[in-house]
Design a protein around this motif. Structure first.
Motif, PDB file in Angstrom:
ATOM      1  N   VAL A  88       0.866  -1.090  -0.044  1.00 53.57           N
ATOM      2  CA  VAL A  88      -0.030   0.040  -0.092  1.00 53.57           C
ATOM      3  C   VAL A  88       0.931   1.120   0.020  1.00 53.57           C
ATOM      4  CG1 VAL A  88      -1.643   1.275   1.407  1.00 53.57           C
ATOM      5  CG2 VAL A  88      -1.886  -1.060   1.147  1.00 53.57           C
ATOM      6  N   ALA A  89       1.950   1.320   0.826  1.00 57.47           N
ATOM      7  CA  ALA A  89       2.849   2.664   0.906  1.00 57.47           C
ATOM      8  C   ALA A  89       3.615   2.602  -0.539  1.00 57.47           C
ATOM      9  CB  ALA A  89       4.051   2.282   1.823  1.00 57.47           C
ATOM     10  N   GLU A  90       3.863   1.387  -1.198  1.00 56.55           N
ATOM     11  CA  GLU A  90       4.597   1.572  -2.486  1.00 56.55           C
ATOM     12  C   GLU A  90       3.360   2.231  -3.454  1.00 56.55           C
ATOM     13  OE1 GLU A  90       6.246  -2.261  -3.189  1.00 56.55           O
ATOM     14  OE2 GLU A  90       8.181  -1.910  -2.276  1.00 56.55           O
ATOM     15  N   ALA A  91       2.287   1.697  -3.336  1.00 53.24           N
ATOM     16  CA  ALA A  91       1.228   2.215  -4.297  1.00 53.24           C
ATOM     17  C   ALA A  91       0.914   3.565  -3.973  1.00 53.24           C
ATOM     18  CB  ALA A  91       0.104   1.249  -4.075  1.00 53.24           C
ATOM     19  N   ALA A  92       1.257   4.095  -2.775  1.00 53.56           N
ATOM     20  CA  ALA A  92       0.805   5.607  -2.667  1.00 53.56           C
ATOM     21  C   ALA A  92       2.040   6.670  -3.011  1.00 53.56           C
ATOM     22  CB  ALA A  92       0.648   5.807  -1.127  1.00 53.56           C
ATOM     23  N   GLY A  93       3.164   5.749  -3.587  1.00 52.14           N
ATOM     24  CA  GLY A  93       4.022   6.697  -4.278  1.00 52.14           C
ATOM     25  C   GLY A  93       5.376   6.590  -3.529  1.00 52.14           C
ATOM     26  N   ILE A  99      10.499   4.360   2.598  1.00 53.02           N
ATOM     27  CA  ILE A  99       9.794   3.031   3.495  1.00 53.02           C
ATOM     28  C   ILE A  99      11.033   2.681   4.473  1.00 53.02           C
ATOM     29  CG2 ILE A  99       9.181   0.666   3.530  1.00 53.02           C
ATOM     30  CD1 ILE A  99       7.883   1.437   0.663  1.00 53.02           C
ATOM     31  N   ALA A 100      12.278   2.732   4.065  1.00 47.84           N
ATOM     32  CA  ALA A 100      13.283   2.218   4.887  1.00 47.84           C
ATOM     33  C   ALA A 100      13.841   3.303   5.822  1.00 47.84           C
ATOM     34  CB  ALA A 100      14.586   1.696   4.278  1.00 47.84           C
TER      35      ALA A 100
END
Length: 371
Positions: A88-93, A99-100
């Motif tokens: 979801v976080a990656e899909a949000a851009g 993230i890391a």
């Protein structure tokens, strides 16, 4: 940090606290078992025992923190993956770095905390623990008298007490200079330790003194109260020899060449000084290794069990290498440079694999998909 990053940060931090706490309790329990002689042999109370055990906790927690950082990071990130929160976080851009970054920030804070413990808390705790252990082992009552046993703290003194009631000893027998011409035996119904002008002594009540005179005739002297000076029979060794783990950083670096112990162990002291500073860097390397295991490859719905196993083996190997280098540094001063080289090289390689190479691979795969 945005809300998602804060969520990841506190999720990993909670895992770190739980794992460090659990591992520390196990380590403290193991150390407590090795300190049972404080109660068994020196007859100390439970408070003294637990105080000594807890004073060893900072050193144990500092040793466990890098591995705990790895375990907590990989566990928390893998759980976020299973719950599809990373997707979801990656899909949000959000990028891989975004993230890391909460995990790396937490690892940096853990490294700073680890460094503070190594430089200030551990030496203070180790010194206090050594002083407590010495006080327990040199306490006059526990050293001289063990109820129901004959003890000889000195070759010129043998003591016995039938029992102990509070601060009083019951059925006391003291043999001074046994086997010598001026030997004498003192028997008393009751005795008590006191200090007379700072001199350790024992006052005895209702007793008798047995001694041979110049004609080898036994003489008996009865007394209501008599005080015996114990200072000639007590080994005064109040000086505590500080080991490498007991010293502050400046005491490990600035040594006195005229001191025989420091001159003999100079390589050990310098190795300990470098280890105090370089070991916290492992926390950052461990966090990056955990991030690489979960975020460093292509997405997989089946999980990252294989990558996690490889990362765990690499983490264990990194710690073994670092400990081996530290051990080698105690006999070879040139190996101290390797104490810096191991964690820094690990961080550089992991950063390359995680961010630069990962971005390049992702860019290539995106071009192929467009083609």
């Amino acid at each position: 940090m945005n809300n998602i990053q804060k969520y990841i940060f506190f999720r990993v931090m909670r895992s770190v606290l739980i794992i460090v706490g659990g591992l520390a309790l196990l380590a403290i329990l193991a150390q407590g078992l090795s300190r049972t002689d404080i109660i068994v042999e020196n007859r100390q109370n439970a408070f003294t025992f637990f105080t000594i055990v807890m004073l060893g906790a900072p050193q144990i927690m500092a040793l466990l923190l890098p591995m705990a950082m790895f375990v907590a990071s990989i566990w928390a990130l893998n759980r976020l993956h299973r719950d599809s929160e990373i997707v979801v976080a990656e899909a949000a851009g959000m990028t891989r770095w975004q993230i890391a970054s909460p995990v790396l920030r937490l690892a940096t804070l853990a490294a700073i905390l680890h460094l503070s413990v190594n430089l200030f808390v551990q030496p203070a705790a180790q010194r206090e623990m050594r002083a407590q252990v010495q006080d327990a082992r040199t306490e006059l009552v526990s050293t001289l008298f063990r109820p129901g046993q004959f003890t000889s703290p000195d070759e010129n003194l043998t003591v016995f007490a039938r029992a102990q009631e509070g601060s009083d000893l019951i059925g006391v027998q003291i043999a001074e200079r046994p086997g010598q011409p001026d030997a004498r035996d003192v028997l008393a119904k009751r005795g008590r330790f006191i200090e007379v002008d700072g001199v350790p002594s024992i006052v005895m009540f209702d007793g008798e003194v047995y001694q041979l005179n110049s004609n080898n005739e036994l003489t008996i002297l009865r007394f209501d109260q008599s005080t015996i000076d114990l200072s000639p029979f007590i080994r005064e060794d109040d000086k505590i020899i500080l080991k490498a783990s007991d010293r502050y950083l400046h005491e490990l670096i600035y040594l006195d060449p005229s001191n025989a112990q420091e001159a003999q162990d100079i390589d050990k002291f310098l190795a300990e000084a470098h280890a105090r500073i370089t070991t916290p860097i492992l926390s950052i390397a461990m966090a990056m290794l955990a991030i690489l295991a979960v975020l460093g490859g292509n997405f997989s719905r089946r999980g990252y069990s294989r990558r996690i196993v490889f990362a765990s083996a690499a983490a264990l190997g990194l710690i073994i290498v670092q400990l081996s280098v530290q051990s080698a540094s105690t006999s070879d001063r040139a190996m101290n440079a390797a104490q810096w080289l191991v964690p820094v090289t690990a961080i550089v390689l992991l950063a390359y694999a995680l961010f630069w190479r990962g971005r390049r691979i992702k860019g290539v795969s995106r071009k192929r998909s467009l083609a």
